[in-house]
Design an enzyme around this catalytic site. Structure first.
Site, PDB file in Angstrom:
ATOM      1  N   LYS A 128       0.858  -1.191   0.000  1.00  0.00           N
ATOM      2  CA  LYS A 128       0.000   0.000   0.000  1.00  0.00           C
ATOM      3  C   LYS A 128       0.892   1.238   0.000  1.00  0.00           C
ATOM      4  O   LYS A 128       1.916   1.264   0.703  1.00  0.00           O
ATOM      5  CB  LYS A 128      -0.891  -0.015   1.249  1.00  0.00           C
ATOM      6  CG  LYS A 128      -2.002   1.032   1.245  1.00  0.00           C
ATOM      7  CD  LYS A 128      -2.878   0.844   2.500  1.00  0.00           C
ATOM      8  CE  LYS A 128      -4.021   1.842   2.537  1.00  0.00           C
ATOM      9  NZ  LYS A 128      -4.853   1.675   3.764  1.00  0.00           N
TER      10      LYS A 128
ATOM     11  N   SER B 119      -9.713   1.601   2.845  1.00  0.00           N
ATOM     12  CA  SER B 119      -8.840   2.342   1.963  1.00  0.00           C
ATOM     13  C   SER B 119      -7.794   1.483   1.258  1.00  0.00           C
ATOM     14  O   SER B 119      -7.170   1.936   0.294  1.00  0.00           O
ATOM     15  CB  SER B 119      -8.129   3.433   2.772  1.00  0.00           C
ATOM     16  OG  SER B 119      -7.257   2.847   3.708  1.00  0.00           O
TER      17      SER B 119
ATOM     18  N   SER C 252      -9.791  -0.679   7.092  1.00  0.00           N
ATOM     19  CA  SER C 252      -9.190  -0.480   5.775  1.00  0.00           C
ATOM     20  C   SER C 252      -8.472  -1.690   5.188  1.00  0.00           C
ATOM     21  O   SER C 252      -8.139  -1.691   4.005  1.00  0.00           O
ATOM     22  CB  SER C 252      -8.225   0.702   5.805  1.00  0.00           C
ATOM     23  OG  SER C 252      -8.941   1.907   5.716  1.00  0.00           O
TER      24      SER C 252
END
Lengths: 488, 486
Positions: free
Chosen positions: B80, B155, B179
């Site tokens: 990420k 996210s 997330s």
């Protein structure tokens, strides 16, 4: 012209916030070294540069140093203490928040007694807390002012340096007391060996909160905060100006407005920096990247043990142990190096009062003149004692001693050697003196006759002649005795 | 099955048997990326050359016996884009960090590098991890591989979509309010948020410091446990990382749930949760009982406040965490500004997206003088109530079960204009972050329109063992083998 506070209807109410840079090896929240004016931005890392993702880690040594200061200021060490974030934007702040402490500071409720000569002022210490220093902004261009600069650069070497903030109660009653408080605070911290405490180098800084009130009134007036009081002298001068300004305002029927003011040492006045309305809302909240510090009583006790004898206790002991006056004791115990020097001398020479006189007199005068500390001086305690012994033995008189000491101070030499090299030793050999005196009496029949007729002045003349003949080396007391005896 | 759809442990076995090379694995992943990336937008940054040459290097090291093949050796992992990778841009999907190149590695990256992993790429995300749909990315939304008209969740939408679609074998995400788990759920993979403090946050660009935690997104629970072995452990650079021994998480993988006490969280099975989702969870409850677990309903009344508490605490911390993005030292800077204040304002106005600005405003407000007590302080106190309620529940149960997300993947654009509805997507996952608990999301089946449904299993503090035990046995019972159609 200093303000004559004592004769005014008003009294100042002053509280100080002092910032002390700790002399740990590394910064407050990262492993970067502390810097001393080297190249810019060389002691930096992701943490003290506020890079994304970096996290602070508490410097244990800094906490220990802070506890030491808090204990020395008679503070209560809280069972647990946490850090807060103080949020505001400024380019010298890498994260745009400062990790500081808020409602759970390390130490609370202490005091420092400040000796004012004819009285002692006990200044309450509200809190002692830990925080990190900011970087330094440098504005290019001739004025160095941000508004007139082409560009500004930031040096982050200082960012993250451990700072201790010492906040007082509004207990200070004059600019002079404020100055003496700061000097006492500096002296105290110097004893602890945790900071250089130099206002010139910025390792000791101070802001002041000032208000005035009619004498005898309880209620504290509207205060202003004064910044940039960066020397003991400016602290006093700035406060004197501000107190006078506030009194004038009140006397003219106006009001003091709560604001932050900046002291300009060039013009010796304070100017508005920002009003109350423009004051920052720091949005303090507990620093989530750090965990609380629980104070183990054993750790606090261990730190307590490392605190040396502090000035107040030392002064009392000097008074008792060495029979010094209060003034002398205070003078010698306020400075750690001076006190240590004095006691070293006392261990090799018996008359403490003599040592004190020399240290506070000629020695201090020379140190002040050369702007050096006693630690930097070349006169060893042993040599000072040796000189005092020589004076006591009558080998040199005090006038000669003065010049011998000057050479000791300049060259770091042994006093015996100086006396020998310069041939300064007093003539204290009775037969030698008698021979010279016989000669003088023979050559000056007039004054001899006058003395016999009772004119005391003639004796001084004859002694002077003997001194001249011996090039000042004769022991004047002995000369006096021999002449009087011979002519009576 | 195609190489790009194998698990890390299957690939490790093949590497060990010399049936495959690291270069082949990386090659397979990159040809899959070439195939689907333009439809998915899972990545912000890809470096094929670097990945392939890195894989070649590792092959050489393996064949010369310079290194042993351990878990994740030569495995392409998506990271990420809020985890710092030295010399490789780390953008947080924000314009303000568009060209930001970190000067250091996050601790988790160092740990993966010590295993000789392959960086598949920096994965797309909601800007600064704020969002539940991956629509808040400066680099465009990521699409759900099961249906590219749908969101992958957020996210960690990029990390989830890449693993689900075969663009990476596994990935690392971060989880502040769900997330990792919510996108794992919406993409039909496994996602784990460890106990707060298990994994170092050093190098994870902070969103909400007291809630953020890094964790794995994988194809099965085995890989998840293996990744936990790599990334967990105390780190001297993170004061909030827990100083406790790290167990071998793989040792907790189990065949059954004999003797386990399982609580069904009543409040998270109520209305507001889609019928299909509820039914899928109920199915797994039956399986849990069949696998030897003892199932009971449990009420955690304070969960009612979880969302409110979260949307005070997280933005408050974020407002402070994100203040360092000011254009002074790195990242985007407005060059037309004439004063310092103007530089700050224009830099941040241009650099941050809508949702980030919204949360900075909320957080700044909540921390302001006069409002702090009513908002931040009170939220912290309610947070303590939630923690205590969970503590009570874990006095009775080994694990708690709930849906991961109240819905399956929703349509792109469906909720973006309505933040409050969007925030509801994390209703089941947020309480877990507030209490710092470990929790996993595993696939529990597909909905009628072929969208994955996720099951959340929550454990007590540091009890990842129970979570993994329950997850691995239910994973077997559920037997989810479907792959997205893309």
């Amino acid at each position: 012209m200093a303000l004559d506070i004592k004769n005014l209807k008003y009294e100042p109410v002053i509280g100080l916030e002092a910032h002390v840079e700790l002399c740990t090896r590394t910064k407050m929240f990262c492993g970067c070294r502390l810097s001393f004016g080297e190249d810019k931005n060389i002691y930096t890392c992701p943490v003290c540069l506020g890079h994304p993702g970096s996290l602070p880690v508490i410097n244990r040594k800094a906490v220990q140093y802070a506890i030491k200061i808090a204990l020395a200021l008679n503070c209560k060490i809280q069972d647990y203490t946490i850090f807060h974030r103080k949020n505001y934007f400024y380019p010298d702040m890498p994260k745009n928040y400062q990790i500081s402490q808020y409602d759970l500071p390390l130490g609370v409720k202490g005091h420092l007694d400040v000796d004012m000569g004819d009285y002692t002022r006990r200044v309450g210490i509200t809190r002692v807390h830990m925080e990190e220093d900011t970087g330094k902004l440098l504005h290019t261009g001739t004025t160095g002012r941000i508004s007139e600069s082409e560009a500004s650069i930031v040096d982050f070497n200082r960012a993250g340096t451990p700072l201790i903030e010492v906040v007082t109660e509004p207990d200070i009653r004059s600019p002079e007391e404020a100055r003496e408080y700061m000097i006492a605070l500096r002296n105290l911290i110097l004893f602890l060996d945790v900071s250089n405490c130099s206002m010139e180098e910025g390792s000791l800084r101070c802001d002041a909160n000032v208000s005035v009130r009619k004498k005898g009134k309880e209620k504290i007036g509207t205060k202003t905060e004064i910044k940039n009081l960066n020397s003991f002298k400016f602290l006093q001068k700035g406060l004197e100006y501000e107190v006078e300004r506030q009194i004038k305002l009140l006397e003219s029927g106006s009001k003091v407005i709560q604001q932050t003011r900046h002291y300009d040492s060039k013009t010796a006045i304070t100017k508005v920096l920002r009003s109350k309305e423009e004051a920052h809302d720091y949005r303090y909240f507990p620093e989530p990247d750090l965990v609380p510090i629980y104070m183990e009583s054993k750790m606090v006790e261990d730190i307590k043990k490392t605190i040396p004898e502090l000035p107040a206790t030392k002064a009392k002991r000097f008074e008792k142990q060495y029979g010094l006056s209060i003034y002398d004791s205070n003078f010698l115990s306020n400075d750690r190096d001076l006190a240590d020097y004095f006691e070293k001398c006392c261990s090799c020479y018996g008359n403490a009062k003599n040592i004190a006189n020399w240290m506070m007199g000629d020695f201090s005068a020379l140190l002040n003149k050369e702007k050096i500390t006693i630690k930097e001086s070349r006169v060893t305690p042993e040599n000072l004692c040796r000189m005092l012994e020589i004076i006591d033995g009558g080998k040199i008189n005090s006038k000669m001693a003065k010049s011998v000491f000057e050479e000791m101070f300049a060259a770091g030499k042994d006093p015996g050697k100086i006396i020998e090299e310069r041939g300064l030793e007093q003539i204290a050999d009775k037969s030698m003196l008698e021979a010279v005196i016989e000669e003088v009496l023979r050559d000056n029949p007039g004054p001899v006759e006058q003395f016999r007729q009772g004119k005391e002045k003639a004796l001084s003349f004859l002694i002077g002649k003997v001194m001249a003949k011996t090039k000042g080396k004769a022991n004047p007391r002995m000369v006096n005795e021999i002449i009087t005896k011979k002519l009576s | 099955m195609e190489i790009h759809y194998l698990t890390a442990h299957e690939l490790k076995d093949r590497l060990k048997k010399r049936e495959l090379s690291c270069a082949e694995i990386a090659g397979s992943i990159y040809s899959r990326i070439d195939e689907v990336e333009n439809k998915l937008n899972s990545y912000i940054r890809l470096d094929k050359e670097h990945a392939l040459s890195g894989a070649g290097e590792i092959d050489k090291l393996i064949s010369s016996n310079a290194i042993e093949i351990s878990d994740f050796t030569g495995i392409p992992v998506a990271i990420k884009d809020n985890m710092c990778t030295k010399n490789i841009t780390t953008t947080c999907a924000s314009r303000i960090l568009e060209n930001y190149v970190p000067i250091y590695n996050a601790t988790v990256i160092d740990r993966l590098e010590s295993r000789n992993y392959i960086l598949a790429g920096k994965a797309n995300m909601d800007e600064f991890a704020m969002g539940s749909s991956n629509e808040n990315s400066y680099f465009g939304p990521t699409k759900n591989p099961w249906n590219t008209g749908r969101v992958p969740g957020g996210s960690s939408g990029g990390p989830a979509a890449s693993v689900a679609s075969g663009e990476a074998i596994c990935s690392l995400g971060s989880d502040t309010g769900g997330s990792i788990r919510q996108p794992a759920s919406l993409c039909g993979i496994v996602g784990f948020k460890p106990t707060y403090g298990r994994v170092s946050r050093y190098g994870l660009v902070a969103f909400a410091s007291s809630l953020d935690q890094i964790g794995p997104l994988t194809r099965d629970v085995d890989d998840c446990a293996a990744m936990l072995n790599v990334i967990c452990g105390c780190d001297g650079n993170d004061s909030t990382s827990i100083d406790t021994a790290v167990p071998d998480f793989k040792s907790f993988l189990a065949e059954d749930m004999k003797g386990m006490k399982i609580g069904i969280v009543k409040e998270l099975m109520a209305e507001g949760i889609d019928r299909e989702v509820r039914e899928a969870v109920q199915m797994t409850i039956k399986m849990a009982e069949e696998a030897g677990g003892k199932v009971e309903e449990v009420s955690i009344p304070s969960l009612e406040y979880a969302l409110d508490v979260y949307y005070i605490i997280a933005p408050s911390e974020a407002s402070s965490n994100l203040s360092r993005f000011d254009g002074v030292r790195y990242g985007h800077r407005n060059m037309q500004a004439r004063t310092l204040r103007e530089m700050y304002q224009r830099t941040r106005a241009e650099g941050f997206g809508e949702e980030v600005k919204r949360r900075i405003m909320i957080g700044t407000y909540c921390l302001s003088a006069g409002y702090y007590d009513a908002y931040y302080e009170k939220a912290q106190r309610v947070r303590t109530l939630i923690i205590n309620d969970f503590k009570k529940a874990f006095g009775k149960f080994d694990v708690l079960i709930s849906p991961t997300s109240p819905t399956t993947a929703f349509k792109i654009g469906e909720k973006i204009e309505d933040p409050l509805t969007m925030y509801m997507s994390d209703i089941c996952t947020i309480p877990v972050n507030l209490a710092g608990l470990p929790a996993i999301s595993i696939p529990a089946g597909l909905s009628a329109d072929k969208l994955p449904i996720g099951l959340q299993i929550i454990g007590d503090i540091l009890r990842e063992d129970n979570v993994l035990k329950a997850a691995s046995s239910l994973e077997k019972a559920i037997g989810f083998k479907d792959k997205p159609g893309i």
